[in-house]
Design an enzyme around this catalytic site. Structure first.
Site, PDB file in Angstrom:
ATOM      1  N   PRO A  28       0.798  -1.226   0.000  1.00  0.00           N
ATOM      2  CG  PRO A  28      -0.034  -1.006   2.173  1.00  0.00           C
ATOM      3  CD  PRO A  28       0.602  -1.999   1.235  1.00  0.00           C
ATOM      4  CG  ASN A  29      -0.025   4.434   1.349  1.00  0.00           C
ATOM      5  OD1 ASN A  29      -0.916   5.177   0.953  1.00  0.00           O
ATOM      6  ND2 ASN A  29      -0.121   3.752   2.479  1.00  0.00           N
ATOM      7  NE  ARG A  72       4.275   6.501   1.335  1.00  0.00           N
ATOM      8  CZ  ARG A  72       4.495   5.287   1.759  1.00  0.00           C
ATOM      9  NH1 ARG A  72       4.841   4.351   0.885  1.00  0.00           N
ATOM     10  NH2 ARG A  72       4.355   4.980   3.023  1.00  0.00           N
ATOM     11  CE1 TYR A 100       9.115   4.892   2.184  1.00  0.00           C
ATOM     12  CE2 TYR A 100       7.659   6.782   2.410  1.00  0.00           C
ATOM     13  CZ  TYR A 100       8.149   5.591   2.892  1.00  0.00           C
ATOM     14  OH  TYR A 100       7.690   5.092   4.087  1.00  0.00           O
ATOM     15  CG  ASN A 150       8.356  -2.239  -0.026  1.00  0.00           C
ATOM     16  OD1 ASN A 150       7.853  -2.317   1.098  1.00  0.00           O
ATOM     17  ND2 ASN A 150       8.999  -1.156  -0.440  1.00  0.00           N
ATOM     18  CB  ALA A 172       1.674   0.195   6.173  1.00  0.00           C
ATOM     19  CG  HIS A 185       5.649  -1.948  10.084  1.00  0.00           C
ATOM     20  ND1 HIS A 185       6.993  -2.250  10.135  1.00  0.00           N
ATOM     21  CD2 HIS A 185       5.523  -0.989   9.113  1.00  0.00           C
ATOM     22  CE1 HIS A 185       7.653  -1.481   9.261  1.00  0.00           C
ATOM     23  NE2 HIS A 185       6.772  -0.720   8.621  1.00  0.00           N
ATOM     24  CD  GLU A 201      10.687  -7.798   5.386  1.00  0.00           C
ATOM     25  OE1 GLU A 201      10.858  -8.957   5.859  1.00  0.00           O
ATOM     26  OE2 GLU A 201      10.425  -6.821   6.090  1.00  0.00           O
ATOM     27  CG  HIS A 234      11.415  -2.509   4.114  1.00  0.00           C
ATOM     28  ND1 HIS A 234      10.034  -2.474   4.118  1.00  0.00           N
ATOM     29  CD2 HIS A 234      11.766  -3.670   4.715  1.00  0.00           C
ATOM     30  CE1 HIS A 234       9.587  -3.568   4.713  1.00  0.00           C
ATOM     31  NE2 HIS A 234      10.614  -4.307   5.079  1.00  0.00           N
ATOM     32  CB  SER A 279      12.822   4.316   4.035  1.00  0.00           C
ATOM     33  OG  SER A 279      11.917   3.484   4.739  1.00  0.00           O
ATOM     34  NE  ARG A 304      10.849   6.340   7.660  1.00  0.00           N
ATOM     35  CZ  ARG A 304       9.806   6.071   6.868  1.00  0.00           C
ATOM     36  NH1 ARG A 304       9.834   4.991   6.087  1.00  0.00           N
ATOM     37  NH2 ARG A 304       8.766   6.866   6.842  1.00  0.00           N
ATOM     38  NE  ARG A 353       7.811   4.615   9.217  1.00  0.00           N
ATOM     39  CZ  ARG A 353       6.612   4.644   8.618  1.00  0.00           C
ATOM     40  NH1 ARG A 353       6.165   3.603   7.948  1.00  0.00           N
ATOM     41  NH2 ARG A 353       5.863   5.723   8.679  1.00  0.00           N
TER      42      ARG A 353
HETATM   43  C1  DQA Z   1       8.472   0.894   3.395  1.00  0.00           C
HETATM   44  C2  DQA Z   1       8.653   1.184   4.891  1.00  0.00           C
HETATM   45  C3  DQA Z   1       7.353   0.997   5.639  1.00  0.00           C
HETATM   46  O1  DQA Z   1       7.534   1.266   7.022  1.00  0.00           O
HETATM   47  C4  DQA Z   1       6.304   1.952   5.116  1.00  0.00           C
HETATM   48  O2  DQA Z   1       5.057   1.697   5.749  1.00  0.00           O
HETATM   49  C5  DQA Z   1       6.153   1.908   3.629  1.00  0.00           C
HETATM   50  C6  DQA Z   1       7.347   1.719   2.795  1.00  0.00           C
HETATM   51  C7  DQA Z   1       9.750   1.201   2.585  1.00  0.00           C
HETATM   52  O3  DQA Z   1       9.812   0.771   1.428  1.00  0.00           O
HETATM   53  O4  DQA Z   1      10.645   1.907   3.071  1.00  0.00           O
HETATM   54  O5  DQA Z   1       5.071   2.118   3.097  1.00  0.00           O
HETATM   55  O6  DQA Z   1       8.182  -0.505   3.239  1.00  0.00           O
END
Ligand code: DQA
Length: 145
Positions: free
Chosen positions: A9-10, A17, A22, A73, A76, A79, A97, A99, A101, A106, A110
């Site tokens: 998501p997102n 964003r 990111y 990836n 959210a 978590h 997996e 990420h 960031s 952070r 996270r």
């Molecule tokens: C993320 C890190 C997550 O904590 C966050 O909710 C994301 C992106 C990353 O790619 O850094 O949506 O997975």
């Protein structure tokens, strides 16, 4: 063989964003870059993104049934989603997996992933290069050290 890149998501809003976190690359650009990188490695890469948990669970079932390696990836869901973790636990091929960031630099929430216990490995904080490193590893012959 095909490698799936699955984004949660997102991540469809990459570019708009929080670019300071990111980056300014859009999801379309990310997908284009990773498909091209796959061609260099000689593997077919398919990139998908969803904001719907059940859709991601379905894609993970598909990967398990077809023994497709996955770069995931979970965004959210990393978590807190036991549903995604349970789907990853059914994997029949490597799953890395990723990420964008550095989740350890952070907010405290996270730093914990419910996915990691079921993943082959984890890459965080390297931006899109993290996906490329994961693809490179998954494109290697099975059981390479
Ligand atoms: C993320 C890190 C997550 O904590 C966050 O909710 C994301 C992106 C990353 O790619 O850094 O949506 O997975």
């Amino acid at each position: 063989t095909k490698i799936l890149i699955l984004n949660g998501p997102n991540l469809g809003r990459l570019g708009k964003r929080q670019p300071e976190v990111y980056g300014s690359t859009t999801h379309d650009q990310l997908a284009e870059r990773l498909v091209a990188f796959g061609q260099e490695l000689g593997v077919e890469v398919e990139v998908r993104q969803t904001d719907h948990e059940g859709e991601l669970v379905g894609w993970l079932h598909e990967a398990a049934d077809l023994s497709l390696p996955v770069v995931l990836n979970p965004a959210a869901w990393t978590h807190y989603s036991i549903a995604v973790a349970d789907a990853v636990a059914q994997r029949t091929a490597d799953l890395i997996e990723v990420h964008l960031s550095n989740v350890h630099a952070r907010e405290e929430f996270r730093r914990h992933s419910v996915i990691t216990p079921y993943a082959t490995g984890v890459i965080a904080g390297l931006g899109i290069a993290g996906y490329e490193l994961a693809l490179r590893r998954l494109a290697e012959p099975p059981s390479a050290p």
